[in-house]
Design a protein around this motif. Structure first.
Motif, short mmCIF file in Angstrom:
data_model
loop_
_atom_site.label_atom_id
_atom_site.label_comp_id
_atom_site.label_asym_id
_atom_site.label_seq_id
_atom_site.Cartn_x
_atom_site.Cartn_y
_atom_site.Cartn_z
N ALA A 50 0.72 -1.25 0.16
CA ALA A 50 -0.12 0.01 -0.12
C ALA A 50 0.98 1.25 0.02
O ALA A 50 0.78 2.38 -0.70
N VAL A 51 1.91 1.29 0.64
CA VAL A 51 2.73 2.31 0.91
C VAL A 51 3.33 2.68 -0.62
O VAL A 51 3.48 3.76 -0.91
N ASN A 52 4.02 1.66 -1.00
CA ASN A 52 4.72 1.58 -2.32
C ASN A 52 3.75 1.95 -3.41
O ASN A 52 4.47 2.94 -4.36
N LEU A 53 2.69 1.66 -3.43
CA LEU A 53 1.59 1.89 -4.63
C LEU A 53 1.48 3.44 -4.34
O LEU A 53 1.47 4.25 -5.31
N ALA A 54 1.36 4.13 -2.97
CA ALA A 54 1.01 5.46 -2.85
C ALA A 54 2.15 6.24 -3.18
O ALA A 54 1.97 7.31 -3.82
N LEU A 55 3.30 6.07 -3.06
CA LEU A 55 4.66 6.54 -3.36
C LEU A 55 4.75 6.56 -4.91
O LEU A 55 5.40 7.39 -5.74
N GLN A 56 4.16 5.49 -5.77
CA GLN A 56 4.38 5.31 -6.98
C GLN A 56 3.29 6.53 -7.77
O GLN A 56 3.05 6.49 -9.10
N GLY A 57 2.43 6.87 -6.88
CA GLY A 57 1.56 7.95 -7.48
C GLY A 57 0.26 7.12 -7.64
O GLY A 57 -0.77 7.86 -8.49
N LYS A 58 0.09 6.07 -7.26
CA LYS A 58 -1.29 5.20 -7.78
C LYS A 58 -2.40 5.30 -6.94
O LYS A 58 -2.47 5.15 -5.71
N ASN A 59 -3.46 6.30 -7.29
CA ASN A 59 -4.30 6.79 -6.44
C ASN A 59 -5.61 5.92 -6.77
O ASN A 59 -5.93 5.63 -7.98
N ALA A 60 -6.77 5.86 -5.85
CA ALA A 60 -7.88 5.32 -5.86
C ALA A 60 -7.64 3.63 -6.41
O ALA A 60 -8.53 3.31 -7.21
N VAL A 61 -6.93 3.18 -5.88
CA VAL A 61 -6.54 1.80 -6.13
C VAL A 61 -6.69 1.07 -4.85
O VAL A 61 -6.40 1.44 -3.44
N MET A 62 -6.74 -0.36 -4.85
CA MET A 62 -6.68 -1.37 -3.70
C MET A 62 -5.45 -2.29 -3.98
O MET A 62 -5.47 -2.82 -5.25
N ALA A 63 -4.66 -2.58 -2.99
CA ALA A 63 -3.48 -3.41 -3.33
C ALA A 63 -4.22 -4.86 -3.08
O ALA A 63 -5.17 -5.16 -2.47
N THR A 64 -3.72 -6.00 -4.02
CA THR A 64 -4.60 -6.92 -4.08
C THR A 64 -3.53 -8.30 -4.16
O THR A 64 -1.98 -8.19 -4.14
N PRO B 203 -8.62 -1.06 -9.36
CA PRO B 203 -9.29 0.32 -9.08
C PRO B 203 -10.41 0.12 -8.09
O PRO B 203 -11.22 -0.95 -8.13
N LEU B 204 -10.50 0.98 -7.16
CA LEU B 204 -11.44 1.13 -6.18
C LEU B 204 -12.78 1.22 -6.60
O LEU B 204 -13.90 0.70 -6.02
#
Length: 419
Positions: free
Chosen positions: A321-335, A352-353
């Protein structure tokens, strides 16, 4: 650019491994001080954001954060509180953004199930409309295992291991006394609309005649006559009968077998007691002596029997989740993405959320036996790796040694807000 702070909250019913996710998320955030300042946790979930009741996790030691990995429950408190629609209750969402602004929060991590992913999606929408830059990432958690676009949900594997173990052990007990005493044992497990936990009980039955003999899924309308005939058949053939039943069992008309008439904070009907209803039906119609049990909170709090696969995935999703956020991936869920069944291999992905919010993944038809009373080999293949492995917590004086954090509040900057 100065590092932005992060907001993390736990939502809905907690699990044996939700704190493992918190552990992974906080540990990973601490590895990126140039991009993430502090991680603030919401006290009692999203309510902590609305009331500006934030916990400063930077005041917890690395050692205590690491101990979250083996501690059940929700370390920061959780809640059943669903934000209303953007159109009708815009003030709530505006309040969230006000709190984020006041505390320089640029990352929003919401750790929960279907309703929680809906909240994360709505927050991303209002942030965009208000022109406030916050990256929203959903982190899956639900013992019900009913989120789409992920192979499984953290919390489920450990519940699955617990209920399968419990009904196997109870089966040995009943078999011992069936000739002169109890012939029926019914275990009620969680599962409002999806029967994944009930299905997991089926893992205890490796060979014909082994408990559980009957599984009752919410996906299969309850037919009392067919059920009673099967119970009677089992008792005559094996000497006893064990049953696992989902709390959300319904009849052909869709009416819940055990509905109290009250609603929870999400607007869902309060359930409970279907195990007793089913057991009493057997007694009334067939005359067999019974015992029944309600797994209730025990199934989702049993960290001592947690699945290692579940623990590892929960932790990895927090890191992701942290790495997705730091990559700028918004409105997503880690799976979790399954790569192979045997041996089980998986990797982290994202979805995508907008495609996850308020969507329930029920049991697949091919996972339920033709008679509707058990699981298929395909279901067993899916479930088996999710319960495997052990990573017991440390013990002290004969009991699990868990951590309670200090949970020191961040000073408030805004006026009070009523929820």
């Amino acid at each position: 650019m100065a590092a932005k702070n992060a907001f993390y909250a736990q939502s809905g019913g907690v699990t044996a491994v939700i704190n493992s996710t918190a552990c992974g998320l906080i540990q990973e955030a601490r590895r990126h001080p140039d991009q993430i300042g502090k991680v603030y946790a919401g006290r009692d979930g999203i309510i902590g954001a609305l009331t500006e009741d934030l916990i400063d996790t930077s005041l917890e030691t690395d050692e205590d954060i690491a101990r979250l990995r083996h501690t059940p429950g929700g370390a920061f408190g959780s809640c059943r509180y669903k934000l209303k629609s953007l159109e009708q209750h815009k003030a709530q969402y505006e309040r969230l953004i006000e709190v984020f602004k006041a505390h320089d929060i640029g990352y929003f991590f919401y750790n929960g199930g279907n309703d929680s992913m809906d909240t994360a999606w709505k927050v991303s929408q209002i942030a965009e409309k208000m022109g406030y830059p916050v990256v929203c990432v959903g982190v899956p958690k639900t013992v019900d295992n009913d989120l789409p676009h992920t192979d499984c949900c953290p919390g489920f594997g450990s519940v699955a291991k617990y209920v399968a173990t419990s009904i196997r052990e109870a089966g040995y007990d009943v078999a011992s006394m069936a000739r002169t005493s109890t012939k029926i044992f019914v275990l009620e497990v969680m599962g409002r609309h999806a029967g994944w936990i009930t299905a997991a009980c089926g893992l205890a039955s490796g060979n014909a005649g082994e408990p559980p003999h009957i599984l009752l899924f919410p996906e299969v309308p309850f037919d009392p006559e067919r059920f009673l005939a099967r119970v009677d058949e089992c008792v005559k053939q094996y000497g006893y009968c064990t049953v696992a039943v989902s709390e959300g069992l319904s009849d052909a008309a869709g009416k819940l077998i055990a509905e109290s008439g009250t609603k929870d904070a999400f607007g869902h009907s309060q359930l409970g007691g279907v195990g007793q209803v089913v057991a009493q039906l057997i007694k009334d119609k067939l005359g067999y002596k019974y015992h029944w049990a309600l797994a209730d909170y025990l199934q989702r709090a049993a960290r001592h029997l947690a699945s290692k696969t579940d623990i590892e995935q929960a932790h990895a999703l927090g890191v992701a989740a942290v790495n997705l956020a730091l990559q700028g991936k918004n409105a997503v869920m880690a799976t979790v993405e399954r790569l192979a069944d045997r041996p089980y291999r998986w990797q982290i992905g994202d979805a995508p959320l907008a495609e996850i919010a308020n969507v329930e993944r029920k049991m697949l038809p091919e996972f339920i036996s033709a008679d509707g009373f058990h699981i298929t080999e395909a279901c067993r293949t899916y479930l088996q790796p999710l319960i495997e492995g052990e990573e017991p917590p440390p013990y002290r004086n004969g009991l699990p040694d868990y951590i309670r954090l200090k949970n020191i509040a961040v000073p408030k900057k805004l006026e009070a807000f009523a929820i």
